[in-house]
Scaffold this motif. Structure first.
Motif, PDB file in Angstrom:
ATOM      1  N   CYS A   1       8.280  -3.902  -0.204  1.00 14.17           N
ATOM      2  CA  CYS A   1       7.348  -3.815   0.937  1.00 14.17           C
ATOM      3  C   CYS A   1       6.806  -5.187   1.350  1.00 14.17           C
ATOM      4  O   CYS A   1       5.646  -5.317   1.754  1.00 14.17           O
ATOM      5  CB  CYS A   1       6.196  -2.856   0.644  1.00 14.17           C
TER       6      CYS A   1
ATOM      7  N   MET B   1      13.195   3.628   5.647  1.00 12.88           N
ATOM      8  CA  MET B   1      13.598   2.292   5.171  1.00 12.88           C
ATOM      9  C   MET B   1      12.391   1.363   5.078  1.00 12.88           C
ATOM     10  O   MET B   1      11.681   1.165   6.036  1.00 12.88           O
ATOM     11  CB  MET B   1      14.616   1.666   6.155  1.00 12.88           C
ATOM     12  N   VAL B   2      12.189   0.822   3.912  1.00 14.59           N
ATOM     13  CA  VAL B   2      11.152  -0.204   3.754  1.00 14.59           C
ATOM     14  C   VAL B   2      11.844  -1.479   3.269  1.00 14.59           C
ATOM     15  O   VAL B   2      12.953  -1.424   2.745  1.00 14.59           O
ATOM     16  CB  VAL B   2      10.057   0.217   2.738  1.00 14.59           C
ATOM     17  N   SER B   3      11.173  -2.611   3.444  1.00 15.09           N
ATOM     18  CA  SER B   3      11.733  -3.865   2.945  1.00 15.09           C
ATOM     19  C   SER B   3      11.628  -3.865   1.425  1.00 15.09           C
ATOM     20  O   SER B   3      10.830  -3.111   0.850  1.00 15.09           O
ATOM     21  CB  SER B   3      10.968  -5.047   3.537  1.00 15.09           C
ATOM     22  N   ILE B   4      12.410  -4.722   0.768  1.00 16.85           N
ATOM     23  CA  ILE B   4      12.374  -4.773  -0.701  1.00 16.85           C
ATOM     24  C   ILE B   4      10.970  -5.159  -1.147  1.00 16.85           C
ATOM     25  O   ILE B   4      10.443  -6.198  -0.748  1.00 16.85           O
ATOM     26  CB  ILE B   4      13.412  -5.791  -1.232  1.00 16.85           C
TER      27      ILE B   4
ATOM     28  N   GLY C   1       7.244  -2.925  -8.867  1.00 18.23           N
ATOM     29  CA  GLY C   1       7.063  -2.486  -7.483  1.00 18.23           C
ATOM     30  C   GLY C   1       7.165  -3.638  -6.499  1.00 18.23           C
ATOM     31  O   GLY C   1       7.623  -3.474  -5.372  1.00 18.23           O
TER      32      GLY C   1
ATOM     33  N   GLU D   1       9.373   5.939  -0.226  1.00 18.82           N
ATOM     34  CA  GLU D   1      10.618   5.194  -0.022  1.00 18.82           C
ATOM     35  C   GLU D   1      10.644   3.936  -0.894  1.00 18.82           C
ATOM     36  O   GLU D   1      11.682   3.573  -1.450  1.00 18.82           O
ATOM     37  CB  GLU D   1      10.793   4.817   1.459  1.00 18.82           C
ATOM     38  N   ALA D   2       9.485   3.282  -1.002  1.00 19.38           N
ATOM     39  CA  ALA D   2       9.419   2.068  -1.821  1.00 19.38           C
ATOM     40  C   ALA D   2       9.768   2.402  -3.272  1.00 19.38           C
ATOM     41  O   ALA D   2      10.515   1.675  -3.937  1.00 19.38           O
ATOM     42  CB  ALA D   2       8.028   1.446  -1.735  1.00 19.38           C
TER      43      ALA D   2
ATOM     44  N   ASP E   1      13.507   3.371  -3.586  1.00 29.67           N
ATOM     45  CA  ASP E   1      14.355   2.170  -3.574  1.00 29.67           C
ATOM     46  C   ASP E   1      14.492   1.607  -4.991  1.00 29.67           C
ATOM     47  O   ASP E   1      15.547   1.090  -5.364  1.00 29.67           O
ATOM     48  CB  ASP E   1      13.751   1.082  -2.670  1.00 29.67           C
TER      49      ASP E   1
ATOM     50  N   ASN F   1       1.711  -5.662  -0.720  1.00 32.65           N
ATOM     51  CA  ASN F   1       0.907  -5.052   0.334  1.00 32.65           C
ATOM     52  C   ASN F   1       0.496  -3.615   0.025  1.00 32.65           C
ATOM     53  O   ASN F   1       0.928  -3.024  -0.960  1.00 32.65           O
ATOM     54  CB  ASN F   1       1.677  -5.128   1.646  1.00 32.65           C
TER      55      ASN F   1
ATOM     56  N   TYR G   1       1.046  -2.001   5.195  1.00 38.78           N
ATOM     57  CA  TYR G   1       2.470  -2.117   5.500  1.00 38.78           C
ATOM     58  C   TYR G   1       2.840  -1.254   6.702  1.00 38.78           C
ATOM     59  O   TYR G   1       2.399  -0.103   6.761  1.00 38.78           O
ATOM     60  CB  TYR G   1       3.299  -1.692   4.279  1.00 38.78           C
TER      61      TYR G   1
ATOM     62  N   ARG H   1       9.049  -6.083  -7.043  1.00 41.61           N
ATOM     63  CA  ARG H   1      10.451  -6.475  -7.181  1.00 41.61           C
ATOM     64  C   ARG H   1      10.605  -7.944  -7.580  1.00 41.61           C
ATOM     65  O   ARG H   1      11.465  -8.654  -7.069  1.00 41.61           O
ATOM     66  CB  ARG H   1      11.208  -6.157  -5.880  1.00 41.61           C
TER      67      ARG H   1
ATOM     68  N   HIS I   1      14.157 -12.271  -0.901  1.00 46.70           N
ATOM     69  CA  HIS I   1      13.312 -11.131  -0.512  1.00 46.70           C
ATOM     70  C   HIS I   1      11.822 -11.457  -0.561  1.00 46.70           C
ATOM     71  O   HIS I   1      11.038 -10.875   0.174  1.00 46.70           O
ATOM     72  CB  HIS I   1      13.598  -9.939  -1.423  1.00 46.70           C
TER      73      HIS I   1
ATOM     74  N   TYR J   1       5.188   5.276   3.588  1.00 41.85           N
ATOM     75  CA  TYR J   1       6.116   4.274   3.042  1.00 41.85           C
ATOM     76  C   TYR J   1       6.255   4.295   1.525  1.00 41.85           C
ATOM     77  O   TYR J   1       7.251   3.852   0.982  1.00 41.85           O
ATOM     78  CB  TYR J   1       5.661   2.863   3.474  1.00 41.85           C
TER      79      TYR J   1
END
Lengths: 381, 80, 288
Positions: B6, B1-4, A96, A219-220, A223, A210, C52, A98, A197, A216
């Motif tokens: 988060c 859209m979220v950042s890679i 998660g 979407e996370a 992705d 976070n 976030y 990444r 990143h 959110y």
């Protein structure tokens, strides 16, 4: 290039030396232990310029790995069985967040009853963690896959960690000749990790790991699914690039005599070596049989599998793991994604040998099926 | 859209969240009485008092620690 | 005390009005300065500072899970040092639950391995983020949601785990207790810890308005009462040398501390006397 006789554990350690990770948090567990020993020695002998973090558990091994990778360096860790189970929570966090960690898992059964021998239940139990999982068949493949795993995981379009799964004892403690690539070629294939990143630098402060609310979180996670899907293309491309430099060819799957086969065995890991021999023997008897070795279990290579099995009548999946009431995990995934007549076989749990007889039993029961899922070699008394 | 992953690359951007709206009581400083001990700055959980002892009502949640810790009774809490 | 132009923990965080944890972190970061990487365990601090896409952290920050901030910090520290970044401060924050309970093993390993880092336990004496459940750091007699007072219960029936001494037993170069109510003492200890080569541990008592049950303006006053009654003793163990860093002129009775908080309000004279005896014995042992 040098050729040496070694175990798969040594082959993984050699790959790690060549990949030059800067932090190696690792905790010993049978049958992974010699990986942790080789790496400790390489660091002690300055063969790798890395911090070897002598953690007090696998949980801390993966936690330190996430911290170090989050800080922006290349990281390696290895474990097995109970150790991987102890890492479970943090495996999800790593994916998660990444962070492109590479982990070698010496596949071993899960307690209870306590058992140190091979099956694949440990890594299968982590299949939804968001890690790429590649199952290898021999020591050479263990070395090569470890190198390729870094390249795939660190690809900016992927940024998911990778698990290289090698069968405990069968691979980790038996020796084979292995070609060790030279450092220069590896450096050409695998450049240093330069994260964009996520990294921890006081000159460019960022917050990693976070809290994300329902606006959110979906979407996370989505992705990650996009990256996982994309990784199929990246794995194939990486394999092609690897073949160009080192001459050895790999893919998401490896079909063997599947073109005209009526029945195709599907399996992962070292079992594929036995199955290949069995396919040849059966072919000599006129049986139209083939083998599809699954290397990438996550991402699940549906298209590549479909392509390989398109002409067959039936599929026999042999799993060294199982899900209660369902059957093997690979069998279950095949049933969901592949539109064929599929039978599942559970074999090789806790280190029981999968003998030619056992494979014959699976073959016969695929020809004349009694059940969807059969436990092979089960002692009734 | 979220950042890679988060990841947040805008340090300190929680300032977008004006917590002053939480307040039910408001600290009022009488600068005449202030002895510059800086207690109100040091103990403020919300960085809402600057070096000149001006109170930033954008973030002050009205907890009242500044008034309680003021040795010269220079801060009074008044209902919003 | 030096007042910076800008705090390194930004406002806008979701801490309760009167939150002591934000004071604890703000003072530590301001002391350590910008050249710092912060790690946090899951808990109030992490949740309130990183919703976030907003963060309150002005320095690099990482959070992974509840029980592993010691190990995460080990990885961060190792990564920084191998890159030659020897001057970057590494500070990990954990609440009492994340430190003395679920994070104990991870922290013990990190301290024993000698990483050059500072771990600060902000101890509010229960699991506040999940709604005031008892932890190993909950003091005797405190009523929490999992050690509630009742007809057969007077609240938590065991004294607080002595975490700073457990850390001291690791033989690390610097261990200290501190309180947010004594910022000069705390800041001095953070500085000392940062200058220490190797692992340092600060156990910081941090009164919690929500969990302890006192009005939000009394966060600091409550910390002061803990120290003035000897319920929380300020000391340091620097390279093995134990020293009390603050001595109350005259130790006040613990009742003055207990009676001001909802979590202790149910205690009878007998309980209070027992707590007084605990405190007296601890003070005697440490030479206060």
């Amino acid at each position: 290039m040098v050729k040496e006789v070694m175990t798969s554990n040594k082959a993984v350690a050699e790959a790690v030396r060549l990949a030059k990770p800067q932090v190696i948090p690792v905790y010993p567990i049978t049958p992974q232990t010699t990986i942790s020993e080789y790496l400790a020695q390489y660091v002690a002998d300055e063969k790798i310029d890395a911090k070897y973090v002598k953690v007090e558990s696998e949980h801390s091994a993966i936690s330190a790995a996430v911290g170090a990778s989050g800080a922006g360096v290349r990281v390696f860790t290895a474990t097995s069985s109970q150790g991987l189970m102890l890492m479970h929570e943090i495996l999800f966090a790593a994916a998660g967040m990444r962070v492109p960690i590479v982990l070698a898992d010496a596949n071993r059964a899960i307690s209870a009853p306590l058992n140190i021998w091979n099956d694949q239940q440990d890594s299968i139990a982590q299949r939804d963690a968001g890690w790429l999982q590649i199952y290898v068949e021999n020591a050479q493949e263990a070395l090569d896959t470890t190198l390729m795993a870094y390249k795939v995981s660190e690809n900016p379009d992927i940024l998911l960690p990778s698990m290289v799964c090698l069968d405990g004892f069968i691979l980790t403690h038996t020796v084979e000749p292995v070609e060790i690539p030279d450092q220069e070629s590896v450096d050409k294939f695998l450049p240093p990790y330069v994260p964009e990143h996520a990294f921890l630098d006081p000159n460019e402060p960022m917050s990693i790991g976070n809290f994300a609310d329902p606006d959110y979180y979906t979407e996370a996670r989505h992705d990650m699914e996009v990256a996982m899907t994309k990784s199929m293309e990246v794995i194939q491309k990486t394999c092609d690039e690897f073949a160009e430099i080192f001459g050895r060819k790999y893919g998401l799957v490896e079909p063997y005599k599947t073109e005209d086969a009526d029945i195709i065995f599907v399996a992962m890991g070292s079992l594929c070596s036995t199955l290949r021999v069995m396919v040849d023997q059966l072919r000599e008897k006129g049986e139209k049989v083939g083998l599809l070795k699954i290397r990438a279990y996550r991402p699940f290579p549906t298209e590549a599998i479909n392509e390989a099995v398109k002409n067959c009548e039936k599929i026999a999946v042999i799993d060294k793991n199982f899900s209660f009431g369902i059957g093997g995990a690979l069998y279950a995934d095949m049933k969901v994604k592949i539109d064929k007549e599929i039978y599942g076989f559970i074999a090789g749990l806790g280190g029981r040998d999968i003998t030619p007889e056992a494979i014959m039993e699976a073959y016969e029961k695929t020809k004349a099926p009694e059940n969807d899922v059969t436990w092979i070699g089960l002692k009734e008394e | 859209m979220v950042s890679i992953g988060c990841v947040i690359k805008t340090p300190g951007n929680s300032k977008n969240n004006k917590t002053g709206s939480w307040r039910t009581f408001k600290p009022i400083l009488d600068k005449e009485k202030c002895i510059d001990c800086d207690n109100c700055i040091i103990f403020c959980p919300d960085s809402s008092v600057n070096k000149q002892h001006d109170i930033d009502y954008d973030y002050c949640k009205g907890c009242g620690i500044c008034a309680n810790e003021c040795p010269s009774d220079a801060i009074k809490m008044v209902k919003e | 005390m030096d007042i910076p132009d800008k705090d390194l923990l930004a406002p806008g965080h979701r801490g309760c009005a009167g939150c002591g944890a934000s004071i604890a972190v703000k003072l530590a970061l301001n002391t350590l300065g910008k050249n710092t990487v912060a790690i946090s365990a899951t808990g109030c601090l992490e949740v309130m500072t990183t919703p976030y896409p907003e963060t309150s952290w002005e320095v690099p920050f990482i959070h992974v899970a509840f029980e592993n901030s010691g190990a995460v910090a080990s990885g961060v520290e190792s990564a920084l040092r191998i890159q030659g970044k020897d001057d970057v401060n590494v500070v990990a924050f954990g609440g009492d639950g994340g430190t003395v309970d679920i994070g104990l093993q991870s922290l013990s390993g990190a301290m024993e391995r000698g990483h050059n880092m500072l771990y600060i336990c902000y101890d509010n004496e229960a699991y506040m983020n999940t709604g005031i459940q008892r932890s190993g750091a909950t003091p005797y007699g405190a009523s929490t949601t999992t050690s509630p007072k009742g007809t057969a219960s007077f609240g938590e029936d065991k004294p607080k785990k002595n975490m700073p001494m457990i850390m001291a037993a690791h033989g690390i170069p610097y261990v200290a207790t501190a309180s947010i109510a004594y910022p000069e003492d705390y800041v001095k200890k953070v500085k000392k810890a940062a200058e220490t080569k190797g692992p340092a541990y600060i156990h910081l008592q941090q009164p919690c308005t929500t969990g302890w049950g006192f009005p939000s303006e009394k966060t600091i006053e409550m910390g002061r009462l803990a120290v003035e009654t000897g319920s929380w003793i300020l000391y340091e163990i620097d390279q093995g040398n134990f020293e009390i860093t603050y001595r109350p002129e005259e130790r006040r009775p613990v009742k003055d501390y207990l009676s001001t908080q909802k979590r202790f309000r149910h205690l009878n004279e007998e309980h209070i006397e027992k707590i007084q005896k605990y405190v007296d014995a601890e003070c005697k042992e440490l030479g206060l």
